[in-house]
Design an enzyme around this catalytic site. Structure first.
Site, PDB file in Angstrom:
ATOM      1  N   HIS A 158      87.080  48.908 -46.322  1.00 35.64           N
ATOM      2  CA  HIS A 158      87.077  47.343 -47.535  1.00 35.64           C
ATOM      3  C   HIS A 158      86.321  46.943 -46.289  1.00 35.64           C
ATOM      4  O   HIS A 158      85.510  45.804 -47.452  1.00 35.64           O
ATOM      5  CB  HIS A 158      89.259  47.174 -47.908  1.00 35.64           C
ATOM      6  N   ASN A 174      92.896  45.089 -49.356  1.00 38.15           N
ATOM      7  CA  ASN A 174      93.600  44.241 -48.839  1.00 38.15           C
ATOM      8  C   ASN A 174      94.858  43.544 -50.509  1.00 38.15           C
ATOM      9  O   ASN A 174      95.954  43.864 -49.817  1.00 38.15           O
ATOM     10  CB  ASN A 174      93.136  43.246 -48.316  1.00 38.15           C
ATOM     11  N   HIS A 175      94.439  44.123 -51.360  1.00 41.56           N
ATOM     12  CA  HIS A 175      95.232  44.024 -52.670  1.00 41.56           C
ATOM     13  C   HIS A 175      96.020  45.088 -53.060  1.00 41.56           C
ATOM     14  O   HIS A 175      97.203  44.644 -53.592  1.00 41.56           O
ATOM     15  CB  HIS A 175      94.360  43.496 -53.547  1.00 41.56           C
ATOM     16  N   ASP A 193      90.646  47.059 -53.282  1.00 48.63           N
ATOM     17  CA  ASP A 193      90.788  45.937 -54.485  1.00 48.63           C
ATOM     18  C   ASP A 193      91.015  46.251 -55.454  1.00 48.63           C
ATOM     19  O   ASP A 193      89.947  45.931 -56.838  1.00 48.63           O
ATOM     20  CB  ASP A 193      90.040  44.381 -53.992  1.00 48.63           C
ATOM     21  N   HIS A 240      84.863  43.479 -50.153  1.00 45.37           N
ATOM     22  CA  HIS A 240      86.278  42.470 -49.626  1.00 45.37           C
ATOM     23  C   HIS A 240      85.381  41.118 -50.171  1.00 45.37           C
ATOM     24  O   HIS A 240      85.697  40.554 -49.937  1.00 45.37           O
ATOM     25  CB  HIS A 240      86.323  42.434 -47.757  1.00 45.37           C
TER      26      HIS A 240
HETATM   27 MN   LIG Z   1      89.682  42.209 -50.026  1.00 46.87          MN
END
Ligand SMILES: [Mn+2]
Length: 309
Positions: free
Chosen positions: A180, A129-130, A97, A257
């Site tokens: 993450h 996830n980004h 991220d 996260h």
């Molecule tokens: Mn995240």
């Protein structure tokens, strides 16, 4: 998704071939390593170089020695810089991220990618996830590129995301698993992570997706639907983590996260044999734009210590 495939076909077209940035790569790397925003051609040649180096990385990085774990930075270039400056004799495991939300997303991404390129054994960048176009199209990165590069933004948007799709999902750090989000339903062995496909931009693999998205939850033992995030994401409980760790010969896990009020959180009671590791899971967050203290964790294989930046 339609927008993405249109972008892809445009980017794969004429512009990328035959328009080599002629600037010396070292010069461009110097700028990027300082966190400067690059000109279009510079950025493309920089990102191609980083992508080619990252494409050789395993999905589970093995790391030994003195390590700093860094949680989400989300455009917090100042925190990233501070970590590299302050922990000079440590290896640094960034837990993903890097873009979206914060004020200096391009600067942060360039700084981290360039420092990885130059010191791949010291600067370890995992995927969050980004680091996926379905997310960073909507949470700030696409807009930032648009404002920085005008009509050329789609080429860089796709190129950054092609780079991100080569980031490893996890690291094994002296008996700890670092990633993450967390463990995935259906994940039994580290081998499954090792075999995950590279360049999976979305990612489409269900295990990979969950590694980036899942959250721990004390209220369950195994897995449950993660209603706060939705979209097929899961909660994992203490028993699920404990049995995964045990069957893979691991002592504990470090993830990011989530922005806990203290900058970190200890979850899931259990013995690790590591001094200062108060439970089997440590969650850490390092972005200063969330109203929480940006926090990192130091680990040398025997002892864990949480430190505020
Ligand atoms: Mn995240």
């Amino acid at each position: 998704m339609k927008l993405l495939s249109e972008l892809l076909s445009r980017v794969r077209g004429s512009r990328e071939e035959g328009s080599e940035g002629r600037k010396d790569l070292e010069e461009v790397l110097d700028k990027a390593a300082k966190g400067e925003v690059l000109e279009f051609e510079e950025a493309m040649s920089f990102l191609r170089a980083v992508e080619s180096r990252l494409s050789g990385e395993p999905q589970v990085k093995k790391v030994r020695g003195k390590v700093v774990f860094v949680g989400d930075t989300h455009g917090d270039f100042d925190s990233s810089k501070e970590v590299l400056r302050r922990f000079k004799d440590h290896k640094i495991v960034f837990l993903g991220d890097y873009v979206d939300r914060g004020k200096k997303q391009v600067e942060n991404a360039n700084f981290l990618l360039a420092n990885y390129y130059r010191h791949p054994d010291r600067v370890i960048l995992l995927r969050g996830n980004h680091e996926s176009p379905v997310v960073n199209l909507n949470y700030g990165f696409m807009e930032t590129l648009y404002h920085t590069y005008g009509s050329e933004w789609p080429f860089l948007f796709m190129k950054y995301n092609e780079v991100f799709a080569n980031l490893p999902y996890a690291a094994e750090v002296s008996g700890l698993l670092a990633l993450h989000g967390g463990i995935a339903e259906g994940l039994k062995s580290l081998k499954q992570i090792r075999k995950l496909p590279k360049k999976d931009m979305i990612p489409s693999d269900r295990i990979a997706f969950q590694l980036l998205w899942n959250d721990p939850y004390e209220g369950i033992e195994e897995f449950g639907e993660n209603y706060s995030r939705g979209g097929g994401t899961k909660y994992y409980g203490r028993k699920a983590l404990e049995s995964f760790l045990k069957s893979n010969g691991l002592k504990g896990m470090v993830r990011a996260h989530e922005a806990y009020p203290e900058g970190h959180a200890w979850l899931f009671n259990g013995e690790t044999g590591i001094e200062g590791m108060r439970s089997i899971l440590l969650s850490v967050f390092t972005c200063r734009y969330y109203g929480i203290p940006p926090t990192v964790a130091l680990y040398d294989g025997r002892k864990m210590e949480v430190v505020r930046l």
